[in-house]
Design a protein around this motif. Structure first.
Motif, mmCIF file in Angstrom:
data_model
loop_
_atom_site.group_PDB
_atom_site.id
_atom_site.type_symbol
_atom_site.label_atom_id
_atom_site.label_comp_id
_atom_site.label_asym_id
_atom_site.label_seq_id
_atom_site.Cartn_x
_atom_site.Cartn_y
_atom_site.Cartn_z
ATOM 1 N N ALA A 101 0.809 -1.212 0.000
ATOM 2 C CA ALA A 101 0.000 0.000 0.000
ATOM 3 C C ALA A 101 0.846 1.267 0.000
ATOM 4 O O ALA A 101 0.327 2.354 -0.240
ATOM 5 C CB ALA A 101 -0.934 0.008 1.212
ATOM 6 N N GLY A 102 2.126 1.144 0.232
ATOM 7 C CA GLY A 102 2.976 2.325 0.301
ATOM 8 C C GLY A 102 3.554 2.751 -1.031
ATOM 9 O O GLY A 102 4.237 3.775 -1.112
ATOM 10 N N GLY A 103 3.281 2.005 -2.096
ATOM 11 C CA GLY A 103 3.837 2.337 -3.402
ATOM 12 C C GLY A 103 2.894 3.126 -4.280
ATOM 13 O O GLY A 103 1.925 3.716 -3.806
ATOM 14 N N ASP A 104 3.184 3.131 -5.573
ATOM 15 C CA ASP A 104 2.372 3.891 -6.521
ATOM 16 C C ASP A 104 1.173 3.113 -7.036
ATOM 17 O O ASP A 104 0.262 3.686 -7.644
ATOM 18 C CB ASP A 104 3.233 4.304 -7.730
ATOM 19 N N LEU A 105 1.133 1.794 -6.813
ATOM 20 C CA LEU A 105 0.051 0.954 -7.317
ATOM 21 C C LEU A 105 -1.211 1.160 -6.479
ATOM 22 O O LEU A 105 -1.170 1.023 -5.256
ATOM 23 C CB LEU A 105 0.484 -0.513 -7.249
#
Length: 229
Positions: A101-105
């Motif tokens: 959840a911490g990425g760009d996705l």
């Protein structure tokens, strides 16, 4: 080696959404345990059908963690490496997926909130009801007098919502009706206790089962005694 088990891969042309994001936009669905009959968070067939009916050329890839948090974490990395465009996740351990959840996705949590998710579909009660067997089996147990109540969870509606949110991301379209829950745009549903007096007004009325499902075989006579018709 990853224990990912690819359950579904769908590529369908439907009329409502065309050319979402490039060629074959992909929705990765990470499920906690697809073989757990007591889990009532997601209906995989319904979610996939909903995507297929609303998104032209969308692909749905479903990964089954089989109840193992480490496997699901690996599958999350696999989905990213396979260039998924959006992830729907039914978590084994929500706190173990913080890097997803911490990425760009874009990440849509279903059932339990993964910290840092973009959107969340869950229950107002905050708890995930479990039962042995299907809604039909639980309802028939009530008719036979073996159980007094069951908890109805609107799994189908929640699965539809998760599919719609994923497709909206692919189409870069806003979705109305959400509410803010701890900073996450959320859609919350009510679970309900069902008794013999509300079997038909809830489960039959909402199309979860039919009277034939409820009152056939060894429950036929009891249904007649209870006036279920």
């Amino acid at each position: 080696m990853l224990r990912a088990r690819l359950l579904t891969a769908a590529l369908v042309v439907a009329p409502l959404l065309s050319g979402c994001v490039g060629d074959e936009p992909t929705i990765a669905v990470l499920v906690a345990d697809g073989g757990d009959s007591s889990s009532r968070v997601v209906d995989l067939d319904r979610l996939t059908d909903r995507v297929e009916s609303t998104c032209d050329e969308c692909r749905v890839r479903v990964y089954d963690a089989e109840g193992d948090a480490a496997t699901q974490k690996s599958q999350a990395r696999q989905a990213e490496a396979a260039s998924a465009d959006v992830v729907v996740v039914v978590p084994v351990d929500p706190d173990d997926l913080d890097t997803l959840a911490g990425g760009d996705l874009p990440v849509i949590s279903l059932g339990e909130l993964v910290p840092g998710s973009d959107r969340f579909v869950g229950l107002e009660s905050g708890s995930l009801a479990r039962q042995t067997g299907s809604d039909v089996e639980a309802a028939r147990d009530i008719v036979r007098g073996e159980e007094k109540t069951m908890t109805y969870v609107p799994t189908g509606a929640m699965s539809d919502r998760a599919a719609d949110l994923a497709v909206a991301y692919l189409a870069d379209e806003p979705v109305e009706g959400g509410e803010d829950v701890d900073g996450v745009e959320s859609w919350l549903y009510s679970d309900r206790d069902v008794t013999v007096d509300t079997l038909t007004s809830v489960l039959v009325a909402e199309g979860i089962l039919t009277l034939d499902d409820l009152c056939s075989g060894d429950t036929r006579k009891q249904c007649a005694r209870l006036g279920l018709r």
